[in-house]
Design an enzyme around this catalytic site. Structure first.
Site, PDB file in Angstrom:
ATOM      1  N   ILE A  69       0.797  -1.147   0.086  1.00 38.24           N
ATOM      2  CA  ILE A  69       0.140  -0.007  -0.073  1.00 38.24           C
ATOM      3  C   ILE A  69       1.196   1.242  -0.029  1.00 38.24           C
ATOM      4  O   ILE A  69       1.577   0.997   0.470  1.00 38.24           O
ATOM      5  CB  ILE A  69      -0.787  -0.271   0.894  1.00 38.24           C
ATOM      6  CG1 ILE A  69      -1.695   0.958   1.318  1.00 38.24           C
ATOM      7  CG2 ILE A  69      -0.375  -0.156   2.457  1.00 38.24           C
ATOM      8  CD1 ILE A  69      -3.133   1.125   2.832  1.00 38.24           C
ATOM      9  N   SER A  70       0.546   2.205  -1.590  1.00 35.61           N
ATOM     10  CA  SER A  70       1.593   2.991  -1.502  1.00 35.61           C
ATOM     11  C   SER A  70       2.085   4.390   0.181  1.00 35.61           C
ATOM     12  O   SER A  70       0.352   4.569   0.995  1.00 35.61           O
ATOM     13  CB  SER A  70       0.917   3.810  -2.380  1.00 35.61           C
ATOM     14  OG  SER A  70       1.318   3.841  -3.523  1.00 35.61           O
TER      15      SER A  70
END
Length: 221
Positions: A69-70
């Protein structure tokens, strides 16, 4: 989505989220709509429960299957670029991952069509959208490099994994006046976050920042 249902406690509390938002503002995120979305969308529900205490750190986190997840700054900056001129009606996302980026866009009122090539992640993201009642997010399992022509044209396209160059089918699906935000560079090369706008039939490209993303891969698994 009712943000009050997902406030969390301790390291997922509103106070913790507010600290993250303050840090993002210090690091250059200016749009108050984006900062509000980051505050309200419960990032801890998009990561494994064992990582929930780190959900509001400004860092990427693993979500399994070799994906991440960024970090919130990247999500916020890409969102800011997409909505800079106006809120797009429809956005195509390549690389659903956990679904967090799509949820942030949906919170802002965008209809999001998002494609994920890893079935387990697509299924998990689809269930999260149901649980959060984010009916504006439509998750498809498939090869994102072909886009999703059925719902084109899109006023925004966001690519959340790094291709060498933008896949050709996406150009036909980007509306006049539309914006495409993507990290370009692929695996093992320096990557740059770029904004590409379609203006009077021409594509105008602008470098935004140096970034590091997982590579965009074709096919499904």
């Amino acid at each position: 989505m009712d943000p009050n249902r997902y406030q969390g406690i301790g390291m997922t509390s509103r106070r913790t989220r507010e600290r993250l938002v303050s840090r993002l503002a210090e690091e250059g995120i200016r749009d108050p709509r984006v900062l509000q979305a980051i505050l309200e969308v419960p990032r801890h529900l998009f990561v494994d429960e064992a990582l929930a205490s780190r959900a509001y750190d400004n860092t990427p986190l693993p979500i399994g299957h070799g994906q991440t997840i960024s970090q919130p700054w990247v999500v916020a900056r890409m969102t800011e670029l997409l909505i800079e001129q106006s809120i797009p009606e429809r956005v195509l996302e390549l690389g659903t991952g956990s679904g967090y980026q799509a949820a942030v866009l949906a919170y802002l009122g965008v209809e999001v069509y998002t494609i994920e090539r890893i079935k387990a992640l697509a299924d998990q993201a689809r269930q999260r959208m149901r649980d959060l009642r984010l009916h504006r997010v439509h998750v498809r399992y498939g090869d994102g490099s072909e886009g999703w022509a059925q719902h084109a044209p899109y006023q925004g396209i966001i690519v959340t994994a790094a291709p060498e160059e933008v896949p050709d089918p996406l150009w036909d699906q980007l509306d006049e006046g539309g914006r495409l935000v993507a990290p370009l560079g692929g695996a093992g090369r320096p990557q740059e976050l770029v904004l590409i706008e379609r203006v009077d039939g021409e594509l105008r490209r602008r470098h935004v920042a140096s970034v590091s993303f997982v590579p965009l891969l074709g096919g499904c698994r």
